[in-house]
Design a protein around this motif. Structure first.
Motif, PDB file in Angstrom:
ATOM      1  N   CYS A  53      38.074  27.800  42.374  1.00  0.00           N
ATOM      2  CA  CYS A  53      38.674  29.107  42.671  1.00  0.00           C
ATOM      3  C   CYS A  53      37.757  30.238  42.233  1.00  0.00           C
ATOM      4  O   CYS A  53      37.001  30.095  41.281  1.00  0.00           O
ATOM      5  N   ALA A  54      37.882  31.356  42.939  1.00  0.00           N
ATOM      6  CA  ALA A  54      37.132  32.558  42.587  1.00  0.00           C
ATOM      7  C   ALA A  54      38.104  33.685  42.253  1.00  0.00           C
ATOM      8  O   ALA A  54      39.106  33.876  42.947  1.00  0.00           O
ATOM      9  N   VAL A  55      37.791  34.403  41.179  1.00  0.00           N
ATOM     10  CA  VAL A  55      38.518  35.619  40.826  1.00  0.00           C
ATOM     11  C   VAL A  55      37.539  36.771  41.010  1.00  0.00           C
ATOM     12  O   VAL A  55      36.451  36.762  40.429  1.00  0.00           O
ATOM     13  N   VAL A  77      40.699  32.295  46.654  1.00  0.00           N
ATOM     14  CA  VAL A  77      40.140  33.543  46.126  1.00  0.00           C
ATOM     15  C   VAL A  77      41.285  34.469  45.698  1.00  0.00           C
ATOM     16  O   VAL A  77      42.230  34.693  46.463  1.00  0.00           O
ATOM     17  N   LEU A  78      41.199  34.978  44.468  1.00  0.00           N
ATOM     18  CA  LEU A  78      42.174  35.941  43.950  1.00  0.00           C
ATOM     19  C   LEU A  78      41.570  37.338  43.940  1.00  0.00           C
ATOM     20  O   LEU A  78      40.444  37.528  43.465  1.00  0.00           O
ATOM     21  N   ARG A  79      42.331  38.311  44.464  1.00  0.00           N
ATOM     22  CA  ARG A  79      41.901  39.721  44.433  1.00  0.00           C
ATOM     23  C   ARG A  79      43.001  40.576  43.806  1.00  0.00           C
ATOM     24  O   ARG A  79      44.136  40.121  43.653  1.00  0.00           O
ATOM     25  N   PHE A  80      42.649  41.836  43.502  1.00  0.00           N
ATOM     26  CA  PHE A  80      43.565  42.690  42.747  1.00  0.00           C
ATOM     27  C   PHE A  80      43.933  43.983  43.482  1.00  0.00           C
ATOM     28  O   PHE A  80      43.081  44.603  44.134  1.00  0.00           O
ATOM     29  N   ASN A  81      45.157  44.379  43.299  1.00  0.00           N
ATOM     30  CA  ASN A  81      45.622  45.698  43.749  1.00  0.00           C
ATOM     31  C   ASN A  81      45.121  46.014  45.151  1.00  0.00           C
ATOM     32  O   ASN A  81      45.217  45.169  46.033  1.00  0.00           O
ATOM     33  N   GLY A  82      44.575  47.211  45.360  1.00  0.00           N
ATOM     34  CA  GLY A  82      44.185  47.621  46.714  1.00  0.00           C
ATOM     35  C   GLY A  82      42.757  47.254  47.080  1.00  0.00           C
ATOM     36  O   GLY A  82      42.190  47.865  47.993  1.00  0.00           O
ATOM     37  N   ALA A  83      42.154  46.288  46.398  1.00  0.00           N
ATOM     38  CA  ALA A  83      40.751  45.943  46.671  1.00  0.00           C
ATOM     39  C   ALA A  83      40.596  45.397  48.085  1.00  0.00           C
ATOM     40  O   ALA A  83      41.162  44.353  48.419  1.00  0.00           O
ATOM     41  N   LEU A 100      47.037  39.871  43.332  1.00  0.00           N
ATOM     42  CA  LEU A 100      47.871  40.280  42.200  1.00  0.00           C
ATOM     43  C   LEU A 100      47.886  41.803  42.137  1.00  0.00           C
ATOM     44  O   LEU A 100      46.823  42.422  42.036  1.00  0.00           O
ATOM     45  N   VAL A 101      49.067  42.390  42.213  1.00  0.00           N
ATOM     46  CA  VAL A 101      49.176  43.856  42.206  1.00  0.00           C
ATOM     47  C   VAL A 101      50.054  44.307  41.046  1.00  0.00           C
ATOM     48  O   VAL A 101      50.960  43.584  40.624  1.00  0.00           O
ATOM     49  N   ASN A 102      49.775  45.486  40.515  1.00  0.00           N
ATOM     50  CA  ASN A 102      50.625  46.002  39.433  1.00  0.00           C
ATOM     51  C   ASN A 102      51.794  46.798  40.010  1.00  0.00           C
ATOM     52  O   ASN A 102      51.782  47.224  41.167  1.00  0.00           O
ATOM     53  N   SER A 103      52.812  46.976  39.172  1.00  0.00           N
ATOM     54  CA  SER A 103      54.048  47.611  39.643  1.00  0.00           C
ATOM     55  C   SER A 103      53.844  49.093  39.927  1.00  0.00           C
ATOM     56  O   SER A 103      54.598  49.693  40.697  1.00  0.00           O
ATOM     57  N   GLN A 104      52.803  49.683  39.310  1.00  0.00           N
ATOM     58  CA  GLN A 104      52.489  51.090  39.581  1.00  0.00           C
ATOM     59  C   GLN A 104      52.096  51.262  41.046  1.00  0.00           C
ATOM     60  O   GLN A 104      52.572  52.165  41.732  1.00  0.00           O
ATOM     61  N   GLY A 197      45.073  37.656  35.963  1.00  0.00           N
ATOM     62  CA  GLY A 197      44.685  36.838  37.114  1.00  0.00           C
ATOM     63  C   GLY A 197      43.800  35.664  36.727  1.00  0.00           C
ATOM     64  O   GLY A 197      43.914  34.572  37.302  1.00  0.00           O
ATOM     65  N   ILE A 198      42.923  35.873  35.750  1.00  0.00           N
ATOM     66  CA  ILE A 198      42.044  34.790  35.293  1.00  0.00           C
ATOM     67  C   ILE A 198      42.894  33.648  34.727  1.00  0.00           C
ATOM     68  O   ILE A 198      42.717  32.481  35.081  1.00  0.00           O
ATOM     69  N   VAL A 199      43.847  33.992  33.870  1.00  0.00           N
ATOM     70  CA  VAL A 199      44.681  32.947  33.255  1.00  0.00           C
ATOM     71  C   VAL A 199      45.596  32.303  34.305  1.00  0.00           C
ATOM     72  O   VAL A 199      45.806  31.088  34.300  1.00  0.00           O
TER      73      VAL A 199
END
Ligand code: NCC
Length: 276
Positions: A53-55, A77-83, A100-104, A197-199
């Motif tokens: 897997c890739a983060v 592959v894991l990505r974050f928020n609006g990336a 993975l996105v934050n609640s904000q 996300g890493i964990v």
């Protein structure tokens, strides 16, 4: 400056950080209304066992990295928020298995979240900075951002896409281990999306390659690879205990320092491969 050996640290993370998603059986989510919204499939059913897997962090240092092919060669592959991936494939690849996105983001940027096609690929997970070790009812009444209505609206618009809510107890179990392994007092704010996300991926995958969480020789004050905005705090941390997270990840790295310097790449074992 971490106190435990890398092996012991991996065991602590494996045994003390429970990565689970909110389910019907979780107190306030047991209503008939929530039953319509939470995904029918369990999270582990939706992802299955993953190999390599890739983060992909969102750091500005990914710009001009040309890591796209290497990132896409992973099983997930894991990505974050609006990336974004569109327009940045050469540097960050195009595969998105989990976002993975934050609640904000889900709350404050609700209009974009509901309309941007970027979010329609892969499995979505939202997390919220709950109070330290709060009981689930307490968190439900007082989330950091009240993302529940936006979550429901997204689920109504995209009922087929798996979309989970991270059980917030995970972030404080992880924070406790960060604090125990740091010589200084850490601000009591939850870990960054990157660290969560890493964990998360260590629980799902046999091996996890993390890109530009530990900055390479391309390190820059440009916050994100997809924006022109400069802020040193993006890499070093302000609200999130980013520096402590990065020290911990460096301590567990099974790859080489050369890989960090040239690729911004850290290699971590999945918890299934860890012997305690
Ligand atoms: O910036 P953000 O994070 O979305 O980045 C995702 C993860 O990548 C790692 N990162 C990012 C930039 C950088 N220069 N170095 C890095 O190592 C971090 O691990 C980071 O977690 C977040 O953690 O959720 C965060 O979200 C943003 C913002 O809310 C979202 O992008 C949505 O717009 C936060 N920024 C602000 O609130 C202004 C950021 O602090 C944390």
């Amino acid at each position: 400056n971490a106190k435990l050996s890398p092996e012991k640290l991996l065991c602590q993370l494996r045994d003390r950080v429970n990565v689970t998603m909110i389910q019907r059986s979780d107190g306030p989510f047991g209503t008939s209304e929530w039953l319509q919204y939470l995904p029918g499939k369990s999270f582990s059913e939706a992802v299955g066992h993953l190999g390599r897997c890739a983060v992909v962090s969102s750091a500005g240092s990914l710009k001009s990295s040309r890591l796209g092919q290497e990132i896409d060669s992973h099983d997930a592959v894991l990505r974050f928020n609006g990336a974004p991936v569109r327009g940045f494939q050469d540097d960050v690849g195009q595969k998105t298995t989990i976002r993975l996105v934050n609640s904000q983001l889900v709350t404050v940027e609700e209009q974009q979240f509901l309309s941007e096609p970027l979010y329609n690929t892969g499995i979505l997970i939202v997390w919220d900075p709950a109070p330290y070790h709060a009981e689930i009812h307490e968190w439900y009444r007082k989330p950091d951002y009240n993302f529940y209505e936006s979550y429901k609206a997204y689920r109504r618009a995209h009922p087929e896409q798996p979309f989970y809510i991270l059980n917030p107890k995970m972030q404080w179990q992880l924070w406790d281990i960060l604090q125990e392994n740091s010589l200084e007092h850490i601000q009591p704010n939850p870990p960054s999306s990157g660290m969560l996300g890493i964990v998360l991926m260590m629980t799902l995958c046999d091996q996890v390659d993390v890109y530009e969480f530990l900055p390479s020789k391309r390190q820059t004050d440009i916050c994100h690879y997809y924006q022109k905005f400069h802020d040193h705090a993006c890499t070093m941390g302000a609200y999130h205990p980013l520096l402590f997270e990065k020290n911990l990840v460096k301590h567990m790295n099974q790859g080489t320092d050369e890989d960090i310097y040239t690729l911004g790449k850290v290699t971590l074992p999945g918890f299934r491969k860890v012997q305690c």
